[in-house]
Design a protein around this motif. Structure first.
Motif, PDB file in Angstrom:
ATOM      1  N   GLY A  13      54.756  39.698  38.672  1.00  0.00           N
ATOM      2  CA  GLY A  13      56.010  40.307  39.050  1.00  0.00           C
ATOM      3  C   GLY A  13      56.006  40.653  40.529  1.00  0.00           C
ATOM      4  O   GLY A  13      55.041  40.388  41.242  1.00  0.00           O
ATOM      5  N   ALA A  14      57.108  41.268  40.996  1.00  0.00           N
ATOM      6  CA  ALA A  14      57.278  41.517  42.430  1.00  0.00           C
ATOM      7  C   ALA A  14      57.260  43.006  42.750  1.00  0.00           C
ATOM      8  O   ALA A  14      57.850  43.819  42.032  1.00  0.00           O
ATOM      9  CB  ALA A  14      58.589  40.903  42.915  1.00  0.00           C
ATOM     10  N   SER A  15      56.611  43.331  43.888  1.00  0.00           N
ATOM     11  CA  SER A  15      56.662  44.692  44.420  1.00  0.00           C
ATOM     12  C   SER A  15      57.444  44.667  45.727  1.00  0.00           C
ATOM     13  O   SER A  15      57.670  43.604  46.315  1.00  0.00           O
ATOM     14  CB  SER A  15      55.245  45.228  44.666  1.00  0.00           C
ATOM     15  N   ASP A  16      57.863  45.868  46.184  1.00  0.00           N
ATOM     16  CA  ASP A  16      58.635  45.950  47.424  1.00  0.00           C
ATOM     17  C   ASP A  16      57.814  46.629  48.518  1.00  0.00           C
ATOM     18  O   ASP A  16      56.623  46.890  48.342  1.00  0.00           O
ATOM     19  CB  ASP A  16      59.975  46.655  47.175  1.00  0.00           C
ATOM     20  N   GLN A  17      58.488  46.954  49.638  1.00  0.00           N
ATOM     21  CA  GLN A  17      57.771  47.476  50.805  1.00  0.00           C
ATOM     22  C   GLN A  17      57.171  48.848  50.561  1.00  0.00           C
ATOM     23  O   GLN A  17      56.307  49.273  51.324  1.00  0.00           O
ATOM     24  CB  GLN A  17      58.705  47.538  52.028  1.00  0.00           C
ATOM     25  N   SER A  18      57.626  49.549  49.515  1.00  0.00           N
ATOM     26  CA  SER A  18      56.976  50.837  49.221  1.00  0.00           C
ATOM     27  C   SER A  18      55.996  50.703  48.062  1.00  0.00           C
ATOM     28  O   SER A  18      55.651  51.691  47.410  1.00  0.00           O
ATOM     29  CB  SER A  18      58.028  51.929  48.965  1.00  0.00           C
ATOM     30  N   ASN A  19      55.569  49.479  47.785  1.00  0.00           N
ATOM     31  CA  ASN A  19      54.602  49.216  46.721  1.00  0.00           C
ATOM     32  C   ASN A  19      55.104  49.680  45.360  1.00  0.00           C
ATOM     33  O   ASN A  19      54.319  50.044  44.485  1.00  0.00           O
ATOM     34  CB  ASN A  19      53.241  49.869  47.007  1.00  0.00           C
ATOM     35  N   ALA A  20      56.411  49.651  45.197  1.00  0.00           N
ATOM     36  CA  ALA A  20      57.018  49.943  43.900  1.00  0.00           C
ATOM     37  C   ALA A  20      57.562  48.638  43.333  1.00  0.00           C
ATOM     38  O   ALA A  20      57.676  47.632  44.041  1.00  0.00           O
ATOM     39  CB  ALA A  20      58.137  50.966  44.054  1.00  0.00           C
ATOM     40  N   LEU A  21      57.916  48.671  42.076  1.00  0.00           N
ATOM     41  CA  LEU A  21      58.450  47.472  41.437  1.00  0.00           C
ATOM     42  C   LEU A  21      59.763  47.058  42.103  1.00  0.00           C
ATOM     43  O   LEU A  21      60.651  47.887  42.318  1.00  0.00           O
ATOM     44  CB  LEU A  21      58.688  47.771  39.949  1.00  0.00           C
ATOM     45  N   ASP A  72      56.224  46.546  33.014  1.00  0.00           N
ATOM     46  CA  ASP A  72      56.921  46.404  34.296  1.00  0.00           C
ATOM     47  C   ASP A  72      55.981  45.959  35.409  1.00  0.00           C
ATOM     48  O   ASP A  72      56.334  45.111  36.222  1.00  0.00           O
ATOM     49  CB  ASP A  72      57.569  47.735  34.699  1.00  0.00           C
ATOM     50  N   THR A  73      54.799  46.581  35.462  1.00  0.00           N
ATOM     51  CA  THR A  73      53.874  46.309  36.566  1.00  0.00           C
ATOM     52  C   THR A  73      52.558  45.701  36.085  1.00  0.00           C
ATOM     53  O   THR A  73      51.653  45.492  36.893  1.00  0.00           O
ATOM     54  CB  THR A  73      53.564  47.596  37.362  1.00  0.00           C
ATOM     55  N   GLY A  74      52.425  45.422  34.804  1.00  0.00           N
ATOM     56  CA  GLY A  74      51.175  44.868  34.285  1.00  0.00           C
ATOM     57  C   GLY A  74      50.018  45.828  34.530  1.00  0.00           C
ATOM     58  O   GLY A  74      50.127  47.025  34.271  1.00  0.00           O
ATOM     59  N   PHE A  75      48.924  45.292  35.085  1.00  0.00           N
ATOM     60  CA  PHE A  75      47.782  46.139  35.402  1.00  0.00           C
ATOM     61  C   PHE A  75      47.940  46.799  36.768  1.00  0.00           C
ATOM     62  O   PHE A  75      47.089  47.571  37.182  1.00  0.00           O
ATOM     63  CB  PHE A  75      46.484  45.337  35.368  1.00  0.00           C
ATOM     64  N   GLY A  76      49.015  46.454  37.493  1.00  0.00           N
ATOM     65  CA  GLY A  76      49.266  47.107  38.772  1.00  0.00           C
ATOM     66  C   GLY A  76      49.425  46.104  39.896  1.00  0.00           C
ATOM     67  O   GLY A  76      49.721  44.930  39.679  1.00  0.00           O
ATOM     68  N   LEU A  77      49.217  46.608  41.126  1.00  0.00           N
ATOM     69  CA  LEU A  77      49.438  45.821  42.342  1.00  0.00           C
ATOM     70  C   LEU A  77      48.161  45.068  42.732  1.00  0.00           C
ATOM     71  O   LEU A  77      47.065  45.643  42.728  1.00  0.00           O
ATOM     72  CB  LEU A  77      49.849  46.776  43.475  1.00  0.00           C
ATOM     73  N   LEU A  78      48.319  43.800  43.070  1.00  0.00           N
ATOM     74  CA  LEU A  78      47.186  42.990  43.552  1.00  0.00           C
ATOM     75  C   LEU A  78      46.392  43.756  44.599  1.00  0.00           C
ATOM     76  O   LEU A  78      46.965  44.322  45.537  1.00  0.00           O
ATOM     77  CB  LEU A  78      47.727  41.693  44.173  1.00  0.00           C
ATOM     78  N   ASP A  79      45.084  43.766  44.470  1.00  0.00           N
ATOM     79  CA  ASP A  79      44.206  44.483  45.394  1.00  0.00           C
ATOM     80  C   ASP A  79      43.031  43.563  45.721  1.00  0.00           C
ATOM     81  O   ASP A  79      42.050  43.491  44.978  1.00  0.00           O
ATOM     82  CB  ASP A  79      43.726  45.792  44.747  1.00  0.00           C
ATOM     83  N   VAL A  80      43.144  42.853  46.837  1.00  0.00           N
ATOM     84  CA  VAL A  80      42.129  41.843  47.166  1.00  0.00           C
ATOM     85  C   VAL A  80      40.761  42.461  47.450  1.00  0.00           C
ATOM     86  O   VAL A  80      39.749  41.992  46.913  1.00  0.00           O
ATOM     87  CB  VAL A  80      42.608  40.948  48.333  1.00  0.00           C
ATOM     88  N   PRO A  81      40.672  43.541  48.272  1.00  0.00           N
ATOM     89  CA  PRO A  81      39.338  44.117  48.484  1.00  0.00           C
ATOM     90  C   PRO A  81      38.680  44.552  47.180  1.00  0.00           C
ATOM     91  O   PRO A  81      37.467  44.358  46.988  1.00  0.00           O
ATOM     92  CB  PRO A  81      39.609  45.318  49.399  1.00  0.00           C
ATOM     93  N   ALA A  82      39.465  45.108  46.268  1.00  0.00           N
ATOM     94  CA  ALA A  82      38.883  45.536  44.991  1.00  0.00           C
ATOM     95  C   ALA A  82      38.390  44.339  44.198  1.00  0.00           C
ATOM     96  O   ALA A  82      37.321  44.374  43.576  1.00  0.00           O
ATOM     97  CB  ALA A  82      39.913  46.330  44.187  1.00  0.00           C
ATOM     98  N   ALA A  83      39.155  43.235  44.215  1.00  0.00           N
ATOM     99  CA  ALA A  83      38.736  42.049  43.467  1.00  0.00           C
ATOM    100  C   ALA A  83      37.491  41.413  44.078  1.00  0.00           C
ATOM    101  O   ALA A  83      36.674  40.819  43.373  1.00  0.00           O
ATOM    102  CB  ALA A  83      39.878  41.037  43.402  1.00  0.00           C
ATOM    103  N   LEU A  84      37.351  41.523  45.398  1.00  0.00           N
ATOM    104  CA  LEU A  84      36.156  40.970  46.034  1.00  0.00           C
ATOM    105  C   LEU A  84      34.912  41.757  45.651  1.00  0.00           C
ATOM    106  O   LEU A  84      33.809  41.214  45.636  1.00  0.00           O
ATOM    107  CB  LEU A  84      36.332  40.967  47.561  1.00  0.00           C
TER     108      LEU A  84
END
Ligand SMILES: [Ca+2]
Ligand SMILES: [Ca+2]
Ligand SMILES: [Ca+2]
Length: 496
Positions: A258-266, A348-360
């Protein structure tokens, strides 16, 4: 480059105390001389040696044994400068939102396959860009064919001093045009999935969909999963329009974005889904537009642009963590997302917002290597796949994972020898029971029927081989909303 290296070499060799190390590449027969002079092999297959003796270099050259020479030098660490510096970078707010603005993406690694409307490969972001493979010819002859170029730029627009940069500027891109006649069709998408699968494992981006299920397209998705690829799809932009479930995003084993906006909200348009996995930026995303458009760049909205951010991130993480298999990568990206909204997963947001450093950094999930194995068709040889799923026939243990939506069942083939009784027991890491059932060979599905089911229990089931042996299936199931790792144990007893 060669000229510069030669000049450096001349300088290095000119000084009286020219003891700076030199790399030499030699012709066959030079090894005894190199060894005698104390040179050290660097890459024997390439016949490259390292020496601190300028005299040795001269000797090799005079003997006609020198193929190349260059000074040893320090290479600039790739983290000395951010590649995120093209002119429109300050509009690319999303790089900060997912934590990559200060990171350095890897050199070319795991590919991203973009099955879309075709890419304008002559656009300044793609012309001359290395590591672009067109799997079929790309056409962008109409204004409404801007989508593929836009999506591809979000994945891999290079840091080339113009326009935008993608999340993984050096990504290996494989492009499939699924709209040779203006709109993306299921037939061209199926052909693209097959071409992508044949090219080898990649992250496959699908920024399109339909509320209609499509059994043939689903088989192509299953085959891509079976081929070791990670599939990423846009959840849809229909939140205000009835919010239908969109496929292929909502299929099992597909990362639904899904998509988030500039305030990291849905984002207001981002469709919710029982299969939603995570959200990523999808509002005001600077993208490259094909030359048939009025401008070379524009701002785009939609889950179409969230999916390629996740796809590019997935390829980046896979490149950085090459030991992960596709299933582990899939799980890692979901689990490492930054939780938003109500605690834990939500539609609405699944598990949340993509977090690349956390995934690394996050620990690797366990392997779940038999997917897709969600029903009989996927594990019985010759139905969906010519080769069948894993066959259990002797005592042992194996580990796997279930997810009530993205991996609702694990089905294994079962063969019980004559005069033996096999018991199958599932132990879930969350401590709750995993339903186990055994089905005979006549069943075509373990869904919606108990016909052909020969044993079932909340944790364990068993069947005897009788005089001639038993062939069938074992199914492990969890309900929607539950996710757990498990260990499956097979034990055997005599059954005369
Ligand atoms: Ca660029
Ligand atoms: Ca599984
Ligand atoms: Ca499964």
């Amino acid at each position: 480059m060669h000229v510069l290296a030669a000049a450096l070499l001349a300088g290095a060799l000119a000084g009286p105390a020219a003891a700076s190390p030199v790399l030499v590449q030699t012709k066959p027969g030079a090894a005894p001389i190199l060894r005698a002079a104390g040179a050290r092999p660097v890459a024997s297959r390439l016949a490259i040696w390292r020496t601190t003796s300028p005299a040795l270099v001269g000797r090799l050259r005079r003997a006609g044994l020198l193929r190349a020479a260059e000074p040893e030098r320090s290479l600039a660490r790739a983290d000395d400068a951010s590649p995120f510096s093209d002119p429109l970078i300050d509009r690319e707010w999303w790089l900060t939102a997912i934590g990559v603005r200060d990171l350095v993406p890897p050199v070319p690694g795991r590919p991203v396959t973009i099955i879309d409307s075709g890419v304008d490969v002559a656009h300044e972001e793609f012309a001359g860009r290395p590591d672009v493979t067109v799997l079929n010819s790309q056409s962008t002859f109409a204004r409404d064919e801007d989508h593929g170029t836009e999506v591809s730029s979000v994945v891999g627009a290079p840091a080339n001093g113009v326009g935008v940069v993608g999340i993984y500027p050096q990504a290996v891109l494989r492009l499939w045009d699924a709209s040779p006649f203006r709109s993306i069709t299921n037939s061209d998408a199926i052909a693209g999935l097959q071409a992508a699968t044949a090219a080898g494992p990649s992250v496959i981006n699908l920024s399109w969909g339909s509320p209609q299920r499509d059994p043939l397209l689903e088989q192509a998705v299953e085959a891509a999963v079976r081929g070791g690829s990670v599939l990423v799809a846009a959840a849809g932009n229909e939140r205000q329009g009835g919010n239908p479930v969109i496929y292929p995003a909502a299929l099992p084993h597909v990362l639904t974005v899904g998509a988030s906006d500039q305030s990291n909200a849905l984002a207001s348009f981002s469709s919710s889904s029982p299969g939603l996995d995570l959200i990523a930026p999808g509002v005001a995303i600077p993208v490259a537009d094909p030359r048939v458009s009025p401008t070379s760049y524009s701002l785009a909205d939609g889950t179409s642009f969230s999916a390629p951010i996740v796809a590019g991130a997935a390829a980046w993480i896979w490149t950085a963590r090459p030991d992960l298999d596709a299933g582990q990568l899939f799980e890692l990206i979901r689990r490492s997302a930054r939780d938003l909204g109500p605690p834990g997963w939500d539609a609405d947001t699944g598990f949340g917002l993509l977090d690349v450093p956390a995934a690394l950094a996050a620990p690797a999930p366990i392997r779940d290597p038999q997917e897709p194995n969600d029903d009989v068709a996927e594990v019985k040889p010759g139905v969906t796949f010519s080769t069948g799923g894993l066959l259990l026939t002797a005592p042992g243990r194996l580990a796997g994972r279930l997810d009530g939506f993205d991996d609702p069942r694990d089905v294994y083939r079962l063969r019980v020898p004559a005069h033996r009784r096999l018991r199958v027991t599932a132990t879930a890491s969350d401590g709750r029971p995993v339903a186990v059932s055994i089905w005979n060979a006549g069943t075509t599905s373990v869904l919606g029927t108990s016909r052909n089911r020969v044993s079932a229990g909340p944790k364990t089931a068993a069947v005897a081989g009788g005089r001639t042996g038993f062939s069938g299936y074992v199914a492990l199931t969890v309900p929607a909303g539950r996710r757990t790792d498990y260990v499956l144990t097979v034990t055997a007893t005599a059954a005369p």
